[in-house]
Design an enzyme around this catalytic site. Structure first.
Site, mmCIF file in Angstrom:
data_model
loop_
_atom_site.group_PDB
_atom_site.id
_atom_site.type_symbol
_atom_site.label_atom_id
_atom_site.label_comp_id
_atom_site.label_asym_id
_atom_site.label_seq_id
_atom_site.Cartn_x
_atom_site.Cartn_y
_atom_site.Cartn_z
ATOM 1 N N HIS A 145 0.621 -0.975 -0.025
ATOM 2 C CA HIS A 145 0.055 -0.231 -0.033
ATOM 3 C C HIS A 145 0.969 1.393 0.104
ATOM 4 O O HIS A 145 1.420 1.566 1.212
ATOM 5 C CB HIS A 145 -1.013 0.037 1.219
ATOM 6 C CG HIS A 145 -1.873 0.998 1.565
ATOM 7 N ND1 HIS A 145 -2.546 1.496 0.557
ATOM 8 C CD2 HIS A 145 -1.814 2.113 2.306
ATOM 9 C CE1 HIS A 145 -3.443 2.626 0.985
ATOM 10 N NE2 HIS A 145 -2.739 3.018 1.900
ATOM 11 N N LYS A 161 0.705 5.656 6.425
ATOM 12 C CA LYS A 161 -0.883 5.333 6.536
ATOM 13 C C LYS A 161 -1.727 5.778 5.690
ATOM 14 O O LYS A 161 -1.314 7.113 5.212
ATOM 15 C CB LYS A 161 -1.390 5.738 8.183
ATOM 16 C CG LYS A 161 -0.681 4.869 9.336
ATOM 17 C CD LYS A 161 -1.577 5.537 10.470
ATOM 18 C CE LYS A 161 -1.267 4.514 11.694
ATOM 19 N NZ LYS A 161 -1.896 4.946 12.901
ATOM 20 N N ILE A 164 -2.412 10.055 5.188
ATOM 21 C CA ILE A 164 -1.456 10.778 5.737
ATOM 22 C C ILE A 164 -1.165 11.807 4.594
ATOM 23 O O ILE A 164 -0.445 12.805 5.059
ATOM 24 C CB ILE A 164 -0.343 10.060 6.136
ATOM 25 C CG1 ILE A 164 0.978 10.869 6.692
ATOM 26 C CG2 ILE A 164 0.555 9.337 4.759
ATOM 27 C CD1 ILE A 164 0.821 10.772 8.238
ATOM 28 N N GLY A 165 -1.313 11.762 3.295
ATOM 29 C CA GLY A 165 -1.342 12.502 2.383
ATOM 30 C C GLY A 165 -0.275 12.150 1.229
ATOM 31 O O GLY A 165 0.511 12.993 0.629
ATOM 32 N N LYS A 166 -0.127 10.865 1.128
ATOM 33 C CA LYS A 166 0.683 10.346 -0.109
ATOM 34 C C LYS A 166 0.030 10.828 -1.394
ATOM 35 O O LYS A 166 0.910 10.986 -2.215
ATOM 36 C CB LYS A 166 0.714 8.556 0.064
ATOM 37 C CG LYS A 166 1.312 8.331 1.388
ATOM 38 C CD LYS A 166 1.215 6.598 1.151
ATOM 39 C CE LYS A 166 0.248 5.952 1.162
ATOM 40 N NZ LYS A 166 -0.763 6.188 2.371
ATOM 41 N N SER A 167 -0.959 10.545 -1.544
ATOM 42 C CA SER A 167 -1.497 10.860 -2.902
ATOM 43 C C SER A 167 -1.407 12.491 -3.240
ATOM 44 O O SER A 167 -1.200 12.726 -4.373
ATOM 45 C CB SER A 167 -3.170 10.528 -3.074
ATOM 46 O OG SER A 167 -3.187 9.123 -2.918
ATOM 47 N N ASP A 184 -1.762 4.220 -4.647
ATOM 48 C CA ASP A 184 -2.470 3.185 -3.510
ATOM 49 C C ASP A 184 -2.111 2.050 -3.451
ATOM 50 O O ASP A 184 -1.969 1.521 -2.390
ATOM 51 C CB ASP A 184 -4.233 3.254 -4.035
ATOM 52 C CG ASP A 184 -5.092 3.892 -3.054
ATOM 53 O OD1 ASP A 184 -4.348 4.478 -2.111
ATOM 54 O OD2 ASP A 184 -6.065 3.838 -3.219
ATOM 55 N N ARG A 250 18.432 14.416 12.250
ATOM 56 C CA ARG A 250 18.921 15.664 11.988
ATOM 57 C C ARG A 250 20.171 15.969 10.989
ATOM 58 O O ARG A 250 20.107 16.937 10.530
ATOM 59 C CB ARG A 250 19.217 16.489 13.289
ATOM 60 C CG ARG A 250 17.954 16.336 14.137
ATOM 61 C CD ARG A 250 16.963 17.114 13.828
ATOM 62 N NE ARG A 250 16.694 18.409 13.703
ATOM 63 C CZ ARG A 250 16.237 19.253 14.754
ATOM 64 N NH1 ARG A 250 15.361 18.772 15.495
ATOM 65 N NH2 ARG A 250 16.601 20.737 14.576
#
Lengths: 319, 89
Positions: A145, A161, A164-167, A184, A250
């Site tokens: 996924h 997840k 979360i804003g992948k697309s 997706d 960092r």
């Protein structure tokens, strides 16, 4: 989902008859036999009577050497040796260069229901072509996924997840001129020893789902240059909510990896928070990956620079 | 990790609108959902993922829910599919 994979002779014929110029000569009743190894075998020694290491799951390729050797045998001996070989459930025999087998072989193919095929290609070319085909066809496969993008020629797998804003991030990248492989769900194949190839499932290929907009077709909206059929995966980025207690890298000196089908892919953990433009950060991550691949590690070089300066200063102090 | 097998009962199968109902329901919960058909597994919160299952009438799906509100979500998902996504046939 790592079920053992196989291919029937019928499937091979359906897909490759034209490319490999195949013809069935005998043993048609055995077309449901299975090939489960991408390696081919040349049964020269078996024809001479040595059967150890003869593998049923491989394709047996006979060229002019094998056939001319069979010609030197008496008809009875040929019959005997072929009968002996066929005690092992061989997947199929393929004769190259358009050669025809001796008559005993045709009848034995029918008797034991072992397909005997013919290709008009030369042995070396045939073996090369069928190996490429079988390796791809029998490759270990999984699906994940996530989103796969081609960013500056690097295959970047975006994980995290749902919602979360992948697309959304992928769309940003497409607008910036990068190419979508799949949104997706990404099907991943292992080409041994260590190449992972990702592509989209056919049904949803080049489509994307965005909350509020619904399903959109990237190829139609942005054109053919905005998509890619498949891409080698070279970097993975996990997007996750910014957690106060979690320490993020960092410096960029530590390198972590994610294991997919036994291959380690460099992994970057990327916290998502307001004010962080994910697309630009991920684009820079891809650039940085390009730099690393050419042998230049920004973080390491910087670290070395600081150490050198500190060394010089401490020397000056003690002189 | 509660799981359950269900069969697709509506005539059109698992089409886009039906899939969106599953995704909308699953997204209201924090649990992770996977839906499996044969050897294809999809994330239950991903619309396109579910569509790749390619599940016509009669398909057998294995729903696997994992998380704090798993049981409630599983019950509702099964109910949704058993009720043919609110379709008449």
């Amino acid at each position: 989902m790592l079920a053992p994979k196989f291919l029937t002779i019928q499937e091979l014929l359906n897909e490759q008859t034209e490319r490999l110029q195949l013809k069935v000569l005998s043993g048609e009743e055995g077309l449901n036999r299975k090939i489960s190894s991408p390696r081919i075998q040349r049964p020269g020694l078996a024809l001479a009577g040595y059967f150890a290491q003869l593998r049923a799951e491989r394709i047996q390729v006979l060229g002019s050497t094998e056939l001319s050797f069979m010609d030197t045998l008496s008809s009875e001996r040929r019959q005997q040796v072929l009968e002996d070989i066929c005690q092992i459930p061989i997947s199929c025999f393929i004769l190259t260069k358009g050669l025809f087998p001796p008559p005993e072989m045709i009848s034995i193919g029918n008797k034991y229901k072992i397909p005997i095929l013919q290709s008009s290609l030369q042995s070396s070319l045939f073996i090369r072509q069928i190996s490429i085909y079988l390796e791809e066809k029998l490759a270990l496969e999984t699906s994940i996924h996530g989103v796969l993008m081609d960013i500056y020629g690097r295959g970047v797998l975006l994980l995290g997840k749902s919602s979360i804003g992948k697309s959304e991030c992928a769309l940003d990248l497409i607008v910036r001129g990068h190419r979508l492989v799949s949104d997706d769900m990404v099907n991943i194949k292992l080409l041994p020893p260590d190449i992972l190839i990702g592509s989209g499932p056919e049904l949803i290929r080049y489509h994307m789902e965005l909350r509020g907009l619904g399903i959109i077709n990237i190829k139609d909206l942005f054109g053919v240059a905005a998509v890619r059929y498949r891409k080698k995966i070279e970097l993975a980025v996990v997007m996750e909510e910014w957690k106060q207690e979690c320490e993020y890298d960092r410096l960029g000196l530590e390198e972590s990896t994610i294991n997919i089908l036994g291959v380690d892919i460099p992994l970057i953990k990327m916290p998502v928070a307001p004010g962080r433009n994910m697309a630009i950060i991920i684009e820079v991550a891809a650039r940085n990956q390009l730099l690393k691949e050419s042998g230049y590690y920004s973080a390491r070089e910087f670290d070395q620079k600081v150490i050198n300066i500190l060394r010089k200063k401490s020397k000056a102090k003690f002189i | 990790m509660p799981k359950q097998t269900v069969f697709i009962k509506n005539k059109l199968g698992l089409h886009a609108r039906a899939a969106s109902q599953i995704v909308n329901l699953a997204s209201q919960y924090t649990s992770e959902v996977t839906i499996q058909k044969g050897n294809v597994t999809a994330n239950g919160k991903s619309l396109l993922g579910i569509l790749t299952l390619d599940a016509p009438l009669g398909s057998e799906l294995l729903i696997d829910v994992n998380g704090s509100d798993a049981q409630e979500l599983l019950t509702k998902l099964v109910e949704l599919i058993e009720n043919k996504f609110g379709e008449k046939n």
